[in-house]
Scaffold this active site. Structure first.
Site, PDB file in Angstrom:
ATOM      1  N   ALA A   1       0.870  -1.181   0.000  1.00  0.00           N
ATOM      2  CA  ALA A   1       0.000   0.000   0.000  1.00  0.00           C
ATOM      3  C   ALA A   1       0.900   1.221   0.000  1.00  0.00           C
ATOM      4  CB  ALA A   1      -0.911   0.010   1.229  1.00  0.00           C
TER       5      ALA A   1
ATOM      6  N   ARG B   1       6.847   0.941   1.135  1.00  0.00           N
ATOM      7  CA  ARG B   1       7.611   1.916   0.348  1.00  0.00           C
ATOM      8  C   ARG B   1       9.101   1.610   0.391  1.00  0.00           C
ATOM      9  NH1 ARG B   1       6.709   6.396   3.154  1.00  0.00           N
ATOM     10  NH2 ARG B   1       4.700   6.034   4.176  1.00  0.00           N
TER      11      ARG B   1
ATOM     12  N   LEU C   1       0.505   3.894   1.425  1.00  0.00           N
ATOM     13  CA  LEU C   1       0.579   4.495   2.748  1.00  0.00           C
ATOM     14  C   LEU C   1       1.573   3.786   3.656  1.00  0.00           C
ATOM     15  CD1 LEU C   1      -3.228   5.036   3.509  1.00  0.00           C
ATOM     16  CD2 LEU C   1      -1.598   6.703   2.635  1.00  0.00           C
ATOM     17  N   SER C   2       1.937   2.560   3.316  1.00  0.00           N
ATOM     18  CA  SER C   2       2.763   1.735   4.199  1.00  0.00           C
ATOM     19  C   SER C   2       4.246   2.076   4.093  1.00  0.00           C
ATOM     20  CB  SER C   2       2.555   0.253   3.852  1.00  0.00           C
ATOM     21  OG  SER C   2       3.556  -0.551   4.442  1.00  0.00           O
ATOM     22  N   PRO C   3       4.870   2.540   5.189  1.00  0.00           N
ATOM     23  CA  PRO C   3       6.317   2.785   5.149  1.00  0.00           C
ATOM     24  C   PRO C   3       7.121   1.531   4.797  1.00  0.00           C
ATOM     25  CG  PRO C   3       5.343   3.901   7.023  1.00  0.00           C
ATOM     26  CD  PRO C   3       4.279   3.017   6.454  1.00  0.00           C
TER      27      PRO C   3
END
Length: 446
Positions: free
Chosen positions: A9, A16, A11-13
């Site tokens: 996702a 990323r 949004l997911s660190p």
């Protein structure tokens, strides 16, 4: 070069960090978006791949499944790296990188997660200050760790690609103070010059921060609405005082503004510890409105008029009208209801053989009511008030054993018949009265 599928996702660190690693390796990934807020990670098909139901997760072309971003990054760098620059073969260097990966897992991302989760998933409106302090402490720890241009030495490694994803997310919420954390701020600027950084990491970090702020405001608005709780009426409509309150609620048209909680008197609910904690007198009705607790029907009636009756015929704003209404409520409380209640107690305790010999006190109370009604259409004045509701609930109960004679009490009889014509009388008074009479008859006819 093989095909690798990444479940992640934006949004997911951790997700990323995997994308950053892939970009650094020149590896193209097939991205499968996972909506965490919608619960995609909890669906059976995903849990089958990862019993821990976390992202990121990769499936390599040979079917190998790897989850946890740090494990994934090591796997990708080891298998697809053109050289060992991101994860050097030198044992000491690898140990330092591994330490940084664990620092990201156990400190940076863990503290960010513990800060965000209650807000994003559980409706929290505030976060304990110590959780914020832990995030700033993480800044301090990483700042002190940075003795070179990068976390491990002077070249970019997996340590930087993992930690920057978490740090960028925290930074988007709690900006890094350059004066307090100069080495950390310089490191962030250095890593952010990577050509793929903005699209792969910065945009997701800013989106996560925006979602956080939006959810926090949404949670606070919901909390405000919940804080404006409806008053709660604890009731059993077999009780005359309860029925007087039900009549008032119907007359004021506020049924949707009062929450109802039934207390079964015949089942002794009023003696249970939870209720006695609310009302030590263990009687109904009880009205709670936030910290306010009212345990007497007459007090409840006047309170409802003051709160909801302004601008209506039931307003008690005029001092003289308020005084006469209170006077009639006191008459009901101290005379009519007390005499009726004493008679009913004796019946329910099976202490009476001949009821007719015990009706005189009740009859005398009705005599007084007859006198009141000679001077006004209703019991307090020429318009309907809560005094009428209080008295009719009691009188209708007394009438179960003491019929209202039109020859002795013509005014009372006429007024009583008028009250029974009210559109809400049946639901608010008659239904509960019927229950009480059924119980009375079962005792009297036993």
């Amino acid at each position: 070069m093989g095909k690798v599928v990444l479940y992640t996702a934006k949004l997911s660190p951790p997700g990323r960090s995997v994308e950053l690693t892939a970009k650094a390796l020149g590896l193209e990934l097939e991205i499968n978006p996972v909506n965490l807020l919608a619960g995609d990670h909890l669906k059976p098909e995903f849990v089958k791949m990862n019993p821990q139901h976390t992202i990121p997760l990769i499936i390599d072309e040979d079917g190998t499944v790897v989850y946890d971003s740090h494990a994934i990054n090591i796997y990708l760098a080891t298998k697809y790296g053109k050289d060992d620059s991101l994860y050097p073969n030198d044992i000491a260097t690898r140990a330092k990188i591994n330490a940084a990966l664990h620092f990201d897992s156990g400190v940076l991302f863990a503290r960010l997660r513990f800060y965000l989760e209650p807000i994003l998933y559980y409706g929290s409106v505030e976060t304990p200050q110590d959780r914020i302090d832990y995030l700033y402490k993480a800044y301090e720890l990483l700042n002190d760790t940075l003795v070179n241009d990068y976390i491990v030495g002077n070249k970019l490694t997996l340590a930087d690609l993992s930690c920057i994803a978490s740090i960028a997310s925290v930074h988007a919420i709690f900006p890094i103070d350059k004066s307090k954390y100069p080495k950390l701020a310089a490191w962030v600027e250095r890593v952010s010059t990577l050509p793929y950084y903005k699209k792969t990491n910065q945009e997701g970090a800013e989106e996560l921060a925006s979602l956080y702020r939006a959810k926090l405001e949404e949670n606070r608005q919901k909390a405000k609405k919940l804080a404006i709780m409806n008053p709660v009426l604890y009731y059993d409509d077999a009780s005359p005082p309860v029925r007087s309150v039900l009549l008032t609620i119907s007359a004021l048209d506020i049924n949707d503004k009062i929450d109802m909680k039934w207390i079964n008197l015949f089942g002794a609910d009023h003696l249970k510890p939870d209720f006695v904690n609310i009302n030590p007198l263990h009687t109904v009705p009880v009205l709670t409105d936030e910290e306010l607790i009212l345990t007497d029907s007459h007090a409840i009636l006047t309170y409802l008029c003051d709160v909801y009756g302004q601008g209506t015929n039931f307003s008690l704003g005029d001092p003289k009208q308020r005084a006469i209404v209170l006077n009639r409520l006191c008459f009901n409380n101290s005379v009519l209801f007390q005499r009726d209640a004493e008679l009913m107690r004796k019946i329910f305790r099976k202490q009476l053989r001949d009821i007719s010999t015990h009706l005189k006190p009740v009859e005398e109370a009705i005599d007084y009511l007859e006198i009141y009604l000679k001077t006004s259409k209703f019991v307090a004045c020429d318009k309907l008030t809560v005094a009428d509701f209080s008295i009719v609930a009691t009188l209708s109960t007394a009438e179960s054993v003491c019929p209202i004679s039109s020859s002795r009490w013509p005014k009372v009889k006429a007024w009583y018949e008028e009250m029974q014509k009210l559109p809400y009388y049946n639901d608010a008074n008659q239904v509960g009265l019927t229950k009480l009479r059924a119980k009375l008859n079962s005792i009297l006819n036993a």
